[in-house]
Write a protein that holds these residues in place. Structure first.
Motif, PDB file in Angstrom:
ATOM      1  N   HIS A  22       0.817  -1.214   0.000  1.00  9.43           N
ATOM      2  CA  HIS A  22       0.000   0.000   0.000  1.00  9.43           C
ATOM      3  C   HIS A  22       0.850   1.263   0.000  1.00  9.43           C
ATOM      4  CE1 HIS A  22       0.900   0.830   4.252  1.00  9.43           C
ATOM      5  NE2 HIS A  22       0.765  -0.474   4.469  1.00  9.43           N
ATOM      6  N   ASP A  27      -3.657   1.378   4.657  1.00  7.03           N
ATOM      7  CA  ASP A  27      -3.060   0.080   4.955  1.00  7.03           C
ATOM      8  C   ASP A  27      -3.433  -0.868   3.819  1.00  7.03           C
ATOM      9  OD1 ASP A  27      -5.748  -0.332   5.386  1.00  7.03           O
ATOM     10  OD2 ASP A  27      -5.532  -1.011   7.459  1.00  7.03           O
ATOM     11  N   ARG A  28      -3.400  -2.170   4.078  1.00  3.57           N
ATOM     12  CA  ARG A  28      -3.660  -3.125   3.006  1.00  3.57           C
ATOM     13  C   ARG A  28      -5.089  -3.065   2.483  1.00  3.57           C
ATOM     14  NH1 ARG A  28      -3.097  -7.280   7.649  1.00  3.57           N
ATOM     15  NH2 ARG A  28      -5.110  -8.343   7.786  1.00  3.57           N
ATOM     16  N   SER A  29      -5.983  -2.402   3.216  1.00  3.07           N
ATOM     17  CA  SER A  29      -7.351  -2.256   2.731  1.00  3.07           C
ATOM     18  C   SER A  29      -7.419  -1.394   1.470  1.00  3.07           C
ATOM     19  CB  SER A  29      -8.242  -1.648   3.821  1.00  3.07           C
ATOM     20  OG  SER A  29      -7.873  -0.307   4.113  1.00  3.07           O
ATOM     21  N   ALA A  32      -8.808  -3.360  -1.332  1.00  2.00           N
ATOM     22  CA  ALA A  32     -10.135  -3.958  -1.223  1.00  2.00           C
ATOM     23  C   ALA A  32     -10.970  -3.829  -2.499  1.00  2.00           C
ATOM     24  CB  ALA A  32     -10.883  -3.362  -0.032  1.00  2.00           C
ATOM     25  N   ASP A  49       0.525  -5.054   5.645  1.00  2.60           N
ATOM     26  CA  ASP A  49       0.502  -3.789   6.377  1.00  2.60           C
ATOM     27  C   ASP A  49       1.938  -3.419   6.713  1.00  2.60           C
ATOM     28  OD1 ASP A  49      -2.274  -3.465   6.463  1.00  2.60           O
ATOM     29  OD2 ASP A  49      -2.477  -4.534   8.362  1.00  2.60           O
ATOM     30  N   GLY A  54      -2.324  -0.228   9.846  1.00  2.70           N
ATOM     31  CA  GLY A  54      -3.172  -1.398  10.028  1.00  2.70           C
ATOM     32  C   GLY A  54      -2.810  -2.185  11.266  1.00  2.70           C
ATOM     33  N   ARG A 164     -10.391   6.820   6.503  1.00  2.00           N
ATOM     34  CA  ARG A 164      -9.627   5.571   6.493  1.00  2.00           C
ATOM     35  C   ARG A 164      -8.167   5.821   6.814  1.00  2.00           C
ATOM     36  NH1 ARG A 164      -8.932   2.222   0.964  1.00  2.00           N
ATOM     37  NH2 ARG A 164      -7.552   3.994   0.546  1.00  2.00           N
ATOM     38  N   CYS A 168      -6.193   4.099  10.042  1.00  2.00           N
ATOM     39  CA  CYS A 168      -5.277   2.974   9.802  1.00  2.00           C
ATOM     40  C   CYS A 168      -3.815   3.325  10.005  1.00  2.00           C
ATOM     41  CB  CYS A 168      -5.492   2.414   8.399  1.00  2.00           C
ATOM     42  SG  CYS A 168      -4.740   3.400   7.076  1.00  2.00           S
TER      43      CYS A 168
END
Length: 267
Positions: A22, A27-29, A32, A49, A54, A164, A168
């Motif tokens: 990322h 973060d890794r979201s 998504a 992350d 995250g 977000r 995060c």
């Protein structure tokens, strides 16, 4: 001393292993929006992350691209991945290039999504203040996201992206990461690297434009290509997820088919 394993999640069970890294604001979201449509038969993706984000939000560290590259090598060893590709967004694109410097024999291909060049990103004083103060000013984060997506995105989306990013990331880590991805110049460590390297630029992103990547990415990597996403700004995962998947996975898949892919030029 116990070594550190980056928090991660795996998607797919394909033979081609791929890290997804990322950027500064997530973060890794961040990945998504593309998860439902990835080719899970051909690839196995590990979404990570980085330190300060995250599940690693409270993890101490130097918060540098070099440290992140070493963390990814450690995770690859834990996962039993001898060779792998790396997809990196923005700051994560700089991490991908660091990996090409510290473990070139391990890297199959790299894909940079609006990647920060290995030379860093010089910011004029007023822009530096905007970015540096974003660690504790949500309005600065919103302004940066708005500017780098061409001022065309809905207010609700901008607000969601800011929320977000605040949730995060650790503010001190967030600020420290800026010094590394913007200030570190390691392009001499990767110049001439033969790894196939795709840079994806959003046409609406004035900060990391196709022109900048032509002067950096395409100059350093003999097997590089550039693809401009006409409908995207800096956040292609949100803005043009299907086009991003198609272009990135076609490039990664070329390594498996032996076709060589389209590297070596710009599109």
């Amino acid at each position: 001393m116990t070594s550190f394993a980056l928090p991660h999640e795996l998607h797919g069970d394909g033979a081609h292993k791929v890290f997804a890294v990322h950027g500064w604001f997530a973060d890794r979201s961040a990945y998504a929006p593309v998860l439902p449509d990835l080719d899970r038969a051909a690839f196995q993706y590990a979404l990570v992350d980085l330190r300060g984000y995250g599940e690693a939000r409270e993890t101490p560290g130097e918060y540098t691209t070099h440290e992140a590259a070493l963390d990814l090598v450690e995770l690859a060893d834990r996962l039993g991945w001898e060779r792998f590709s790396v997809v990196g967004h923005s700051m994560g694109g700089a991490v991908a290039q660091r990996l090409a410097a510290v473990a070139p024999h391990r890297i199959r291909r790299i894909v940079g999504v609006s990647p920060v060049p290995a030379s860093g990103l010089a910011l004029p004083p007023e822009q530096w203040s905007l970015f540096a103060d974003a660690a504790h000013r949500p309005e600065n984060r919103r302004a940066i996201i708005d500017i780098t997506t061409g001022g065309r995105r809905p207010a609700a989306w901008l607000d969601r992206m800011v929320a977000r990013s605040l949730a995060c990331s650790d503010p001190k880590a967030f600020r420290a990461w800026l010094d590394s991805w913007a200030g570190d110049d390691f392009h001499d460590r990767v110049e001439g690297a033969t790894v196939p390297a795709l840079a994806l630029a959003g046409a609406l992103d004035p900060a990391l434009s196709a022109d900048l990547l032509r002067q950096t990415w395409l100059t350093w990597y003999p097997r590089a290509m550039l693809h401009e996403l006409p409908g995207a700004g800096h956040y292609a995962m949100d803005e043009t997820p299907l086009e991003l998947i198609r272009v990135a996975e076609d490039f990664l898949r070329a390594d498996d088919t032996g076709s060589g892919g389209p590297e070596g030029g710009a599109a």
